[in-house]
Design an enzyme around this catalytic site. Structure first.
Site, PDB file in Angstrom:
ATOM      1  N   LYS A 203       1.017  -1.243  -0.195  1.00 47.83           N
ATOM      2  CA  LYS A 203       0.236   0.173  -0.010  1.00 47.83           C
ATOM      3  C   LYS A 203       0.345   1.682   0.160  1.00 47.83           C
ATOM      4  O   LYS A 203       2.025   1.626   1.290  1.00 47.83           O
ATOM      5  CB  LYS A 203      -1.001  -0.266   0.905  1.00 47.83           C
ATOM      6  CG  LYS A 203      -2.055   1.303   0.850  1.00 47.83           C
ATOM      7  CD  LYS A 203      -2.708   1.907   2.001  1.00 47.83           C
ATOM      8  CE  LYS A 203      -2.049   2.870   2.408  1.00 47.83           C
ATOM      9  NZ  LYS A 203      -1.626   3.861   2.416  1.00 47.83           N
ATOM     10  N   GLY A 256       6.950   4.766   7.850  1.00 44.88           N
ATOM     11  CA  GLY A 256       5.978   5.905   7.991  1.00 44.88           C
ATOM     12  C   GLY A 256       6.609   6.487  10.046  1.00 44.88           C
ATOM     13  O   GLY A 256       7.554   6.171  10.212  1.00 44.88           O
ATOM     14  N   SER A 257       5.672   7.828  10.331  1.00 40.02           N
ATOM     15  CA  SER A 257       5.252   8.538  11.228  1.00 40.02           C
ATOM     16  C   SER A 257       5.775   7.109  12.815  1.00 40.02           C
ATOM     17  O   SER A 257       4.853   6.167  12.793  1.00 40.02           O
ATOM     18  CB  SER A 257       4.897   9.530  11.272  1.00 40.02           C
ATOM     19  OG  SER A 257       3.367   8.810  11.090  1.00 40.02           O
ATOM     20  N   THR A 258       6.028   7.703  14.194  1.00 41.53           N
ATOM     21  CA  THR A 258       6.082   7.179  14.514  1.00 41.53           C
ATOM     22  C   THR A 258       4.373   6.169  15.983  1.00 41.53           C
ATOM     23  O   THR A 258       4.088   5.913  15.957  1.00 41.53           O
ATOM     24  CB  THR A 258       7.016   7.676  15.642  1.00 41.53           C
ATOM     25  OG1 THR A 258       8.850   7.492  15.369  1.00 41.53           O
ATOM     26  CG2 THR A 258       6.874   7.093  17.719  1.00 41.53           C
ATOM     27  N   GLU A 259       3.917   8.231  15.223  1.00 39.10           N
ATOM     28  CA  GLU A 259       3.099   7.966  15.883  1.00 39.10           C
ATOM     29  C   GLU A 259       1.697   6.816  15.440  1.00 39.10           C
ATOM     30  O   GLU A 259       1.603   6.410  15.068  1.00 39.10           O
ATOM     31  CB  GLU A 259       2.497   9.381  15.347  1.00 39.10           C
ATOM     32  CG  GLU A 259       0.738   9.754  15.502  1.00 39.10           C
ATOM     33  CD  GLU A 259       0.735  11.153  14.926  1.00 39.10           C
ATOM     34  OE1 GLU A 259       0.997  12.075  13.927  1.00 39.10           O
ATOM     35  OE2 GLU A 259      -0.640  11.378  14.616  1.00 39.10           O
ATOM     36  N   VAL A 260       2.038   6.375  13.719  1.00 36.14           N
ATOM     37  CA  VAL A 260       2.511   5.214  13.031  1.00 36.14           C
ATOM     38  C   VAL A 260       1.636   4.087  12.979  1.00 36.14           C
ATOM     39  O   VAL A 260       1.088   3.991  13.236  1.00 36.14           O
ATOM     40  CB  VAL A 260       1.299   6.247  11.445  1.00 36.14           C
ATOM     41  CG1 VAL A 260       0.518   5.024  11.282  1.00 36.14           C
ATOM     42  CG2 VAL A 260       0.529   7.610  10.983  1.00 36.14           C
ATOM     43  N   GLY A 261       3.381   4.098  13.227  1.00 34.71           N
ATOM     44  CA  GLY A 261       4.076   2.900  13.863  1.00 34.71           C
ATOM     45  C   GLY A 261       2.961   2.371  15.067  1.00 34.71           C
ATOM     46  O   GLY A 261       3.122   0.959  15.346  1.00 34.71           O
ATOM     47  N   GLU A 278      10.114   1.223  10.655  1.00 36.63           N
ATOM     48  CA  GLU A 278      10.642   1.574  10.252  1.00 36.63           C
ATOM     49  C   GLU A 278      10.231   3.155  10.427  1.00 36.63           C
ATOM     50  O   GLU A 278       9.403   3.511  10.123  1.00 36.63           O
ATOM     51  CB  GLU A 278      11.316   1.387   9.346  1.00 36.63           C
ATOM     52  CG  GLU A 278      13.064   2.115   9.273  1.00 36.63           C
ATOM     53  CD  GLU A 278      12.685   3.524   8.191  1.00 36.63           C
ATOM     54  OE1 GLU A 278      13.034   4.941   9.308  1.00 36.63           O
ATOM     55  OE2 GLU A 278      12.855   3.793   7.168  1.00 36.63           O
ATOM     56  N   CYS A 312      13.892   9.765   6.828  1.00 39.11           N
ATOM     57  CA  CYS A 312      14.371   9.877   8.572  1.00 39.11           C
ATOM     58  C   CYS A 312      15.204   9.747   8.795  1.00 39.11           C
ATOM     59  O   CYS A 312      15.160  10.073  10.098  1.00 39.11           O
ATOM     60  CB  CYS A 312      13.267   8.412   8.792  1.00 39.11           C
ATOM     61  SG  CYS A 312      14.012   7.229   7.282  1.00 39.11           S
ATOM     62  N   GLU A 409      10.734  15.480  15.749  1.00 41.73           N
ATOM     63  CA  GLU A 409      10.394  15.590  13.719  1.00 41.73           C
ATOM     64  C   GLU A 409       9.801  16.162  13.076  1.00 41.73           C
ATOM     65  O   GLU A 409       8.604  16.445  12.791  1.00 41.73           O
ATOM     66  CB  GLU A 409       9.972  13.665  13.251  1.00 41.73           C
ATOM     67  CG  GLU A 409      10.982  13.833  12.038  1.00 41.73           C
ATOM     68  CD  GLU A 409      10.702  12.225  11.737  1.00 41.73           C
ATOM     69  OE1 GLU A 409       9.624  11.528  11.901  1.00 41.73           O
ATOM     70  OE2 GLU A 409      11.501  11.577  10.839  1.00 41.73           O
TER      71      GLU A 409
HETATM   72  P1  ADP Z   1       3.245  11.191   6.941  1.00 42.44           P
HETATM   73  O1  ADP Z   1       3.909  10.868   8.575  1.00 42.44           O
HETATM   74  O2  ADP Z   1       5.130  10.364   7.106  1.00 42.44           O
HETATM   75  O3  ADP Z   1       3.220  10.975   6.170  1.00 42.44           O
HETATM   76  P2  ADP Z   1       2.459   8.247   8.068  1.00 42.44           P
HETATM   77  O4  ADP Z   1       3.003   7.542   9.346  1.00 42.44           O
HETATM   78  O5  ADP Z   1       1.124   8.416   8.154  1.00 42.44           O
HETATM   79  O6  ADP Z   1       3.666   9.059   7.435  1.00 42.44           O
HETATM   80  O7  ADP Z   1       2.192   7.344   6.217  1.00 42.44           O
HETATM   81  C1  ADP Z   1       2.732   6.205   6.562  1.00 42.44           C
HETATM   82  C2  ADP Z   1       2.236   5.502   5.711  1.00 42.44           C
HETATM   83  O8  ADP Z   1       1.177   4.968   6.282  1.00 42.44           O
HETATM   84  C3  ADP Z   1       1.112   5.863   4.903  1.00 42.44           C
HETATM   85  O9  ADP Z   1       1.097   4.534   3.524  1.00 42.44           O
HETATM   86  C4  ADP Z   1       0.066   5.719   5.447  1.00 42.44           C
HETATM   87  O10 ADP Z   1      -1.026   5.616   4.051  1.00 42.44           O
HETATM   88  C5  ADP Z   1      -0.473   4.798   6.279  1.00 42.44           C
HETATM   89  N1  ADP Z   1      -0.220   4.945   7.169  1.00 42.44           N
HETATM   90  C6  ADP Z   1      -1.085   6.151   7.853  1.00 42.44           C
HETATM   91  N2  ADP Z   1      -2.532   5.848   8.967  1.00 42.44           N
HETATM   92  C7  ADP Z   1      -2.357   4.637   8.998  1.00 42.44           C
HETATM   93  C8  ADP Z   1      -2.964   3.934   9.833  1.00 42.44           C
HETATM   94  N3  ADP Z   1      -4.011   4.200  10.824  1.00 42.44           N
HETATM   95  N4  ADP Z   1      -3.134   2.191   9.412  1.00 42.44           N
HETATM   96  C9  ADP Z   1      -2.537   1.851   8.888  1.00 42.44           C
HETATM   97  N5  ADP Z   1      -1.293   2.519   7.793  1.00 42.44           N
HETATM   98  C10 ADP Z   1      -1.591   3.535   8.142  1.00 42.44           C
END
Ligand code: ADP
Length: 505
Positions: A203, A256-261, A278, A312, A409
Site C-alpha cells: 500500500k 512511516g511516522s512513529t505515531e502511526v507505527g 521503520e 527519516c 521530527e
Molecule cells: P507521514 O507522517 O510520513 O505521512 P504516515 O505514518 O502518516 O507518514 O504514513 C505512512 C504510511 O502509513 C502511508 O502509506 C499511510 O497511508 C499509512 N497509514 C497512515 N495511517 C495508518 C493507519 N492508521 N493504519 C495503517 N496505515 C496507515
C-alpha cells in the site's frame, strides 16, 4: 503564512508517456489483474510544485483488501510461486530490476512529478536504488539457509536425535510505505519479501501512489505469478488499517511516522502478526573541533536539505564544537541561501517543494514554534509565495534541548544548530531523544570517532558522511525509531520464521 517572493520557475510539461500514465483509469493490482474498486471511490493526487491535481487513483475498500489478501494467500500456499525454486525467484527479481532500468527515465519523471523531488535526484538515487535493491535481494533468494545442531541435554537416556532449524517464508505480508521515497520504499519492502518466498500486498502512501502503480505494471510484465504482488492504493486509516487488522495477513512491514507505527503495532497484536517498523528520527550530526570545516558544511547541508529534509535519517540536530561553530554555521547559511528552489522537472532546480500543503504547513508551524521558544532564524525560515508547497532551506541557532524543533521530527528542510564545548555534554545531548535511528560524527581523529561510536544510541552511525544507505547494511532504529532491521542478511529475519525440527533416530 510568511511568504517571500523568490521566483519559482514554471513546471515543464511531462513527457507524453508520463502524461498518458497519470491519465489512466484508477485501478488496483489484485491477483495479477488491474481491477476497479467496487465502491468507485477515488483519491486525488497532486503535483506538489504547482498544487494542481494530476491524477485520480482508486480508493481500495474492505472488499478489495479481502480480495488481495485471498489472492496473496492462494499464491503463497499453492501454484507456481510456492513451487518455484529459489533460483527462479532470483531470476524473476532480476527481470524486474532490468525493467526498472529500461524505464528509468520515465520512472524518475513520474517520481519527480508526484513527490516534488527533482528529476535529477530521482534519476540518481530513487530509481537506480530501487533497481539495485531488487538485484541485491535477488541474490539472497538462493542463500537462505538453516542450521544443524546437537540437542544440548538429550532428554531420553541413550537416545540420539537429528536436530536442525529450517527457515521458512513468513507468508502473506502487507507492506505500508510513506511518501518521501515512494519507489525506493516499495523496493525496500518488496525485494526481500519476494526473495524469501513471501507474497505481498503493497500500500503506497495516498500522496504518492503513482510510481508504485507503474512498478505494478513492470511486475506483471516481469512475469510474477498472479497474487504474488498486489498493489492497493488507499488511505492509511481505512485501507492501511484494514490490512493491519486482517486475520489473513501474517506480517506487517511499515515505514512511516512513529505515531502511526504505534497504532499499527497495537492493532497488529490482536491477530499476533509479525511487525517490523521503520519510524521517525531526529538524527544528531556531531562536529568535533578538529573536523574539516568545508566537509562539515557540505555534509550538514546534504544531511538536512537532501530530499527537502523529508528523510527519516535527516541530520536535523547539528551539534558543533564552539571552536568552529560560527564558521560552520556561516558556511551552512551560505549553502542554504544558494540552493535554487523550483519544480522537480525543471533542470536548473536544486531543491523541490515539500510533498503536500499539509506538510508545508507543518514545517512552517515548527519554524514558528522555534522562533516563539527563542530560536533565531539565520537562513530561510519561510515559504515562497508560489502555488506549490515550497519552504526555504532553514537554519536555526540559539536552540536549546527543550525546544520542539530540537525534540520533534519536523520532516522538512530545517536544522537546529547548537554549540557544545565538552564531549560528554554532546554525547548526553545527542542521546537525549526518544529517537535513535542514525547519527553522524565529523572528525579527522580516528581514535575520537571510535571512542564516540559505541556511546551513540542509534541504528546507524556515519563518520564523515550522512544519509548513506546500502542494501548490505542493516537499517533500523533504536528506541522509538522502530523495530527490526531491514537490508543485508538481517532483513531475512523479518520475512522468515524459524522451524526447529527434532527427530529421534
Ligand atoms: P507521514 O507522517 O510520513 O505521512 P504516515 O505514518 O502518516 O507518514 O504514513 C505512512 C504510511 O502509513 C502511508 O502509506 C499511510 O497511508 C499509512 N497509514 C497512515 N495511517 C495508518 C493507519 N492508521 N493504519 C495503517 N496505515 C496507515
Amino acid at each position: 503564512m510568511n511568504a517571500s517572493s523568490n521566483a519559482i520557475a514554471a513546471q515543464p510539461n511531462p513527457s507524453n508517456k508520463v502524461r498518458d500514465f497519470v491519465a489512466r483509469k484508477p485501478r488496483l493490482l489484485i491477483n495479477g489483474e488491474w481491477v476497479d474498486s467496487r465502491s468507485g471511490k477515488t483519491i486525488a493526487v497532486f503535483d506538489p510544485a504547482t498544487g494542481r491535481e494530476i491524477a485520480q487513483v482508486a480508493d481500495a475498500g474492505k472488499e478489495e483488501v479481502d480480495r488481495a489478501v485471498a489472492a496473496a494467500r492462494a499464491a503463497f500456499e499453492s501454484g507456481p510461486w510456492a513451487d518455484m525454486t529459489p533460483a527462479a525467484r532470483e531470476a524473476i527479481l532480476w527481470k524486474l530490476s532490468d525493467l526498472i532500468e529500461r524505464d528509468a527515465a520515465e520512472l524518475a519523471e513520474l517520481e519527480s512529478l508526484n513527490n516534488g523531488k527533482t528529476r535529477f535526484m530521482a534519476s540518481i538515487i530513487d530509481v537506480p536504488g530501487a533497481r539495485d535493491w531488487f538485484r541485491y535481494m535477488a541474490g539472497w533468494a538462493t542463500k537462505i539457509e538453516g542450521t544443524t545442531m546437537q540437542t544440548s541435554i538429550g532428554g531420553i537416556p541413550g537416545a540420539k536425535f537429528h536436530t536442525y532449524v529450517a527457515r521458512e517464508a513468513v507468508g502473506v505480508v502487507a507492506q505500508i510505505v510513506p511518501w518521501n521515497f515512494p519507489l525506493a520504499m516499495a523496493a525496500w519492502k518488496l525485494a526481500p519479501a519476494l526473495a524469501a518466498g513471501c507474497t505481498c500486498i503493497l500500500k503506497p502512501a495516498e500522496q504518492t501512489p503513482l510510481s508504485a502503480l507503474r512498478l505494478g505494471e513492470l511486475i506483471v510484465e516481469a512475469g510474477f505469478p498472479p497474487g504474488v504482488v498486489n498493489i492497493l492504493t488507499g488511505l492509511g486509516e481505512t485501507t492501511g488499517a484494514a490490512l493491519v487488522a486482517h486475520p489473513g495477513v501474517d506480517k506487517i512491514a511499515f515505514t512511516g511516522s512513529t505515531e502511526v507505527g504505534k497504532i499499527i503495532n497495537k492493532s497488529a497484536t490482536d491477530t499476533m502478526k509479525r511487525v517490523s517498523l521503520e519510524l521517525g528520527g531526529k538524527s544528531p550530526m556531531i562536529v568535533l573541533p578538529d573536523a574539516d570545516v568545508g566537509a562539515a558544511v557540505g555534509g550538514a547541508a546534504m544531511a538536512i536539505f537532501f530530499n527537502s529534509g523529508q528523510v527519516c535519517t535527516a541530520g536535523s540536530r547539528l551539534y558543533i564544537h564552539s571552536k568552529i561553530f560560527d564558521k560552520v554555521v556561516e558556511g551552512l547559511c551560505g549553502a542554504a541561501s544558494s540552493i535554487r528552489l523550483g519544480p522537480g522537472l525543471e533542470q536548473a532546480t536544486e531543491m523541490g517543494p515539500l510533498v503536500s500543503k499539509e506538510q508545508q504547513e507543518r514545517v512552517l508551524s515548527y519554524i514558528e514554534s522555534g522562533k516563539k521558544e527563542g530560536a533565531t532564524v539565520v537562513a530561510g525560515g519561510e515559504a515562497v509565495s508560489h502555488p506549490g508547497y515550497f519552504v526555504k532551506p532553514t537554519v536555526l541557532v540559539n536552540c536549546n534541548p527543550r525546544m520542539r524543533v530540537v525534540r520533534e521530527e519536523i520532516f522538512g528542510p530545517v536544522v537546529a544548530a547548537q554549540r557544545y564545548d565538552d564531549l560528554d555534554e554532546v554525547v548526553k545531548a545527542a542521546n537525549d531523544s526518544p529517537f535513535g535511528l542514525s547519527a553522524s560524527i565529523w572528525t579527522n581523529n580516528l581514535s575520537a570517532a571510535h571512542r564516540l561510536i559505541p556511546r551513540i544510541k542509534a541504528g546507524t552511525v556515519w563518520v564523515n558522511c550522512h544519509n548513506l544507505v546500502d542494501p548490505n547494511m542493516p537499517f533500523g532504529g533504536f528506541k522509538s525509531s522502530g523495530v527490526g532491521r531491514e537490508h543485508g542478511r538481517a532483513v531475512l529475519d523479518l520475512y522468515t520464521e524459524l522451524k526447529s525440527v527434532c527427530m529421534l533416530v
